[in-house]
Design a protein around this motif. Structure first.
Motif, PDB file in Angstrom:
ATOM      1  N   ILE A  55     -32.917  21.799  15.505  1.00  0.00           N
ATOM      2  CA  ILE A  55     -32.880  20.412  15.399  1.00  0.00           C
ATOM      3  C   ILE A  55     -33.254  19.701  16.561  1.00  0.00           C
ATOM      4  CG2 ILE A  55     -30.978  18.553  14.795  1.00  0.00           C
ATOM      5  CD1 ILE A  55     -28.969  21.029  13.978  1.00  0.00           C
ATOM      6  N   PRO A  56     -34.267  18.721  16.371  1.00  0.00           N
ATOM      7  CA  PRO A  56     -34.848  18.026  17.635  1.00  0.00           C
ATOM      8  C   PRO A  56     -33.500  17.528  18.411  1.00  0.00           C
ATOM      9  CG  PRO A  56     -36.047  17.325  15.708  1.00  0.00           C
ATOM     10  CD  PRO A  56     -34.855  18.266  15.203  1.00  0.00           C
ATOM     11  N   ALA A  57     -33.654  17.496  19.579  1.00  0.00           N
ATOM     12  CA  ALA A  57     -32.623  16.898  20.533  1.00  0.00           C
ATOM     13  C   ALA A  57     -32.442  15.317  20.739  1.00  0.00           C
ATOM     14  CB  ALA A  57     -32.739  17.637  22.036  1.00  0.00           C
ATOM     15  N   LYS A  58     -33.476  14.795  20.399  1.00  0.00           N
ATOM     16  CA  LYS A  58     -33.534  13.340  20.573  1.00  0.00           C
ATOM     17  C   LYS A  58     -33.256  12.422  19.112  1.00  0.00           C
ATOM     18  CE  LYS A  58     -34.192  13.283  24.952  1.00  0.00           C
ATOM     19  NZ  LYS A  58     -32.846  14.255  25.363  1.00  0.00           N
ATOM     20  N   GLY A  59     -32.811  11.410  18.979  1.00  0.00           N
ATOM     21  CA  GLY A  59     -32.796  10.463  17.773  1.00  0.00           C
ATOM     22  C   GLY A  59     -31.544  11.024  16.890  1.00  0.00           C
ATOM     23  N   VAL A  60     -31.334  10.284  15.791  1.00  0.00           N
ATOM     24  CA  VAL A  60     -30.396  10.457  15.048  1.00  0.00           C
ATOM     25  C   VAL A  60     -30.397  11.316  13.749  1.00  0.00           C
ATOM     26  CG1 VAL A  60     -28.416   9.414  13.751  1.00  0.00           C
ATOM     27  CG2 VAL A  60     -29.620   8.184  15.577  1.00  0.00           C
ATOM     28  N   THR A  61     -29.708  12.460  13.785  1.00  0.00           N
ATOM     29  CA  THR A  61     -29.491  13.487  12.704  1.00  0.00           C
ATOM     30  C   THR A  61     -28.288  13.417  11.820  1.00  0.00           C
ATOM     31  OG1 THR A  61     -30.907  15.092  14.192  1.00  0.00           O
ATOM     32  CG2 THR A  61     -29.861  16.067  12.180  1.00  0.00           C
ATOM     33  N   GLY A  62     -28.620  13.152  10.622  1.00  0.00           N
ATOM     34  CA  GLY A  62     -27.269  13.158   9.668  1.00  0.00           C
ATOM     35  C   GLY A  62     -27.235  14.451   9.217  1.00  0.00           C
ATOM     36  N   VAL A  63     -25.875  14.932   9.212  1.00  0.00           N
ATOM     37  CA  VAL A  63     -25.473  16.106   8.584  1.00  0.00           C
ATOM     38  C   VAL A  63     -24.808  15.845   7.137  1.00  0.00           C
ATOM     39  CG1 VAL A  63     -24.017  18.387   9.134  1.00  0.00           C
ATOM     40  CG2 VAL A  63     -25.432  17.087  10.947  1.00  0.00           C
ATOM     41  N   VAL A  64     -25.362  16.217   6.304  1.00  0.00           N
ATOM     42  CA  VAL A  64     -24.630  15.966   4.976  1.00  0.00           C
ATOM     43  C   VAL A  64     -24.548  17.175   4.117  1.00  0.00           C
ATOM     44  CG1 VAL A  64     -25.801  13.560   5.015  1.00  0.00           C
ATOM     45  CG2 VAL A  64     -27.111  15.504   3.714  1.00  0.00           C
ATOM     46  N   GLY A  65     -23.660  17.067   2.869  1.00  0.00           N
ATOM     47  CA  GLY A  65     -23.234  18.158   2.199  1.00  0.00           C
ATOM     48  C   GLY A  65     -21.909  18.046   1.723  1.00  0.00           C
ATOM     49  N   GLU A  66     -21.532  18.681   0.477  1.00  0.00           N
ATOM     50  CA  GLU A  66     -20.225  18.631   0.090  1.00  0.00           C
ATOM     51  C   GLU A  66     -19.266  18.984   0.895  1.00  0.00           C
ATOM     52  OE1 GLU A  66     -21.241  20.774  -3.594  1.00  0.00           O
ATOM     53  OE2 GLU A  66     -21.314  22.598  -2.516  1.00  0.00           O
ATOM     54  N   ASP A 116     -32.857   9.397  11.718  1.00  0.00           N
ATOM     55  CA  ASP A 116     -34.329   9.973  11.750  1.00  0.00           C
ATOM     56  C   ASP A 116     -34.725  10.986  11.083  1.00  0.00           C
ATOM     57  OD1 ASP A 116     -35.694   8.373  14.426  1.00  0.00           O
ATOM     58  OD2 ASP A 116     -33.583   9.100  15.325  1.00  0.00           O
ATOM     59  N   ARG A 117     -33.580  11.656  10.894  1.00  0.00           N
ATOM     60  CA  ARG A 117     -33.813  12.945   9.852  1.00  0.00           C
ATOM     61  C   ARG A 117     -32.491  13.420   9.244  1.00  0.00           C
ATOM     62  NH1 ARG A 117     -33.237  14.390  15.256  1.00  0.00           N
ATOM     63  NH2 ARG A 117     -35.075  13.301  15.839  1.00  0.00           N
ATOM     64  N   VAL A 118     -32.350  14.215   8.149  1.00  0.00           N
ATOM     65  CA  VAL A 118     -31.226  14.673   7.415  1.00  0.00           C
ATOM     66  C   VAL A 118     -31.327  16.204   7.410  1.00  0.00           C
ATOM     67  CG1 VAL A 118     -29.963  14.176   5.339  1.00  0.00           C
ATOM     68  CG2 VAL A 118     -31.645  12.525   6.089  1.00  0.00           C
ATOM     69  N   LEU A 119     -30.033  16.618   7.834  1.00  0.00           N
ATOM     70  CA  LEU A 119     -29.960  18.379   7.760  1.00  0.00           C
ATOM     71  C   LEU A 119     -28.840  18.263   6.334  1.00  0.00           C
ATOM     72  CD1 LEU A 119     -30.154  20.981   9.194  1.00  0.00           C
ATOM     73  CD2 LEU A 119     -27.960  20.477   9.787  1.00  0.00           C
ATOM     74  N   VAL A 120     -29.270  18.866   5.391  1.00  0.00           N
ATOM     75  CA  VAL A 120     -28.452  19.336   4.222  1.00  0.00           C
ATOM     76  C   VAL A 120     -27.963  20.699   4.174  1.00  0.00           C
ATOM     77  CG1 VAL A 120     -28.208  19.106   1.774  1.00  0.00           C
ATOM     78  CG2 VAL A 120     -30.110  17.807   2.816  1.00  0.00           C
ATOM     79  N   LEU A 121     -26.350  20.686   4.165  1.00  0.00           N
ATOM     80  CA  LEU A 121     -25.638  21.752   3.977  1.00  0.00           C
ATOM     81  C   LEU A 121     -25.300  22.028   2.592  1.00  0.00           C
ATOM     82  CD1 LEU A 121     -23.698  21.782   7.205  1.00  0.00           C
ATOM     83  CD2 LEU A 121     -25.361  23.609   6.698  1.00  0.00           C
ATOM     84  N   ARG A 122     -25.057  23.473   1.688  1.00  0.00           N
ATOM     85  CA  ARG A 122     -24.544  23.732   0.925  1.00  0.00           C
ATOM     86  C   ARG A 122     -23.933  25.074   1.033  1.00  0.00           C
ATOM     87  NH1 ARG A 122     -25.801  23.401  -5.473  1.00  0.00           N
ATOM     88  NH2 ARG A 122     -23.907  22.540  -5.913  1.00  0.00           N
TER      89      ARG A 122
END
Lengths: 234, 126
Positions: A24-35, A193-199
């Motif tokens: 995951i890039p260290a700068k900027g905003v990363t959304g961590v999403v998933g149920e 900036d980006r989204v990380l999807v978990l399931r």
């Protein structure tokens, strides 16, 4: 970079995260999403060195993270963890005594931005204002990395909007990194900036949020549905 | 504040559309200083990186000029603004024509449709 390399985390018999490898890039905003139960909170705590992986390693800019990294990584818990007997200004003094990177001026700027009275007692605050205070004491730290676990959860639309506004105003996206876990994907979308999807304890994908719109013609929420349908079985 | 974005297009492009509109309508005349990246990000409620991308894209097309140490300005070049206006008009007309053609309208029908629309009261000032 925040690097997860073959990371598994178990709580007794329950697996919270399984064999996760992701950069995951260290700068900027990363959304961590998933149920619910997909492993979002665990991923955040591992990134901040608040949990240790059972297998694999978690590194921040090439260095293995540990508990000691709390001096440069700020963490906002999804639970209410602030002391009820403090007044807001006392809480700010207390935080400033604990963290060298705590900027009191910034904390007071944020209080006035959010119309909070420094003399008010924490225990007399509404739930919404407690949510605001938690954001203030977290963002007032000039930390390299901010980990925000469900900052919008259970709050009304007006409070949610003021928290989103304060993130835009007080986070330096060029110098700081932010991981935000959230279910309010559509509201958070313009901020990401980006989204990380978990399931189900696995990372399904990490994608740039503007690229999602460009390539798929949908917002993050629409893309998530698409990803869940395509990679549903893990 | 409280902007709603179209989900199907990148946000930076939608901010470009808004800025183009402000310039063409004359709300932001040539030479106007634009808000800082942070200030515009707060206005739109978006990530400042998105606004940076908007500014650099508009600098690339010549609509905005970045002056070192002073900020970002609307171009002083009337020719560039006129060109932008023509380009946007062409683009909207093309979209309109494509839509009409997808409904099976002939060019003559479309022309008659526009004429009768303009004759209806309320639309006189077209």
């Amino acid at each position: 970079m925040i690097t997860f390399d073959g990371v598994t985390k178990k709580f007794l018999s329950r697996t919270a995260l399984e064999n996760v490898t992701i950069e995951i890039p260290a700068k900027g905003v990363t959304g961590v999403v998933g149920e619910n139960g997909s492993g979002k909170s665990t991923l955040l705590k591992l990134a901040g060195g608040l949990l240790r992986p059972d297998k694999g390693t978690v590194a921040y800019n090439g260095q293995k993270v540990s508990r000691k990294d709390s001096s440069r990584i700020a963490y906002l818990s999804e639970n209410d963890h602030i002391y009820a007997f403090f007044r807001i200004d006392e809480l700010i003094d207390y935080q400033a005594s604990q963290f060298l990177d705590f900027n009191k001026q910034r904390a007071y700027d944020m209080l006035s931005f959010m119309n909070l009275d420094p003399a008010q007692k924490i225990k007399t605050l509404s739930k919404g204002n407690r949510g605001r205070v938690k954001i203030v004491i977290t963002l007032a730290r000039e930390a390299e990395l901010l980990l925000l676990d469900e900052p919008l959860s259970g709050l009304d639309p007006i409070v949610r909007r003021s928290i989103i506004q304060s993130l835009v105003s007080f986070v330096d996206v060029e110098a700081q990194g932010v991981l935000i876990s959230t279910h309010e994907v559509s509201e958070m979308d313009p901020l990401l900036d980006r989204v990380l999807v978990l399931r189900q304890q696995h990372v399904l994908d990490l994608e740039d949020s503007e690229a999602i719109r460009e390539q798929f013609g949908v917002d993050t929420a629409g893309w998530m549905e698409h990803i869940y349908a395509r990679k549903g079985k893990v | 504040m409280a902007y709603t974005f179209d989900n199907s297009r990148p946000i930076y492009q939608q901010i470009i559309d808004t800025i183009h509109g402000n310039i063409i309508r004359g709300e932001w005349p040539p030479g106007t200083k634009l808000p800082s990246v942070r200030a515009l990000a707060v206005d739109f409620g978006v990530n400042p990186n998105t606004v940076s991308r908007t500014y650099s894209e508009l600098e690339r097309t010549g609509v905005l000029e970045m002056k070192r140490g002073q900020g970002t300005f609307v171009t002083e070049s009337e020719a560039t603004i006129q060109q932008l206006k023509q380009q946007l008009m062409h683009q909207r007309i093309k979209e309109f024509m494509n839509e009409m053609e997808s409904l099976g309208m002939s060019k003559a029908e479309i022309r008659r449709g526009i004429d009768s629309y303009r004759k209806d009261d309320d639309h006189d000032n077209l």
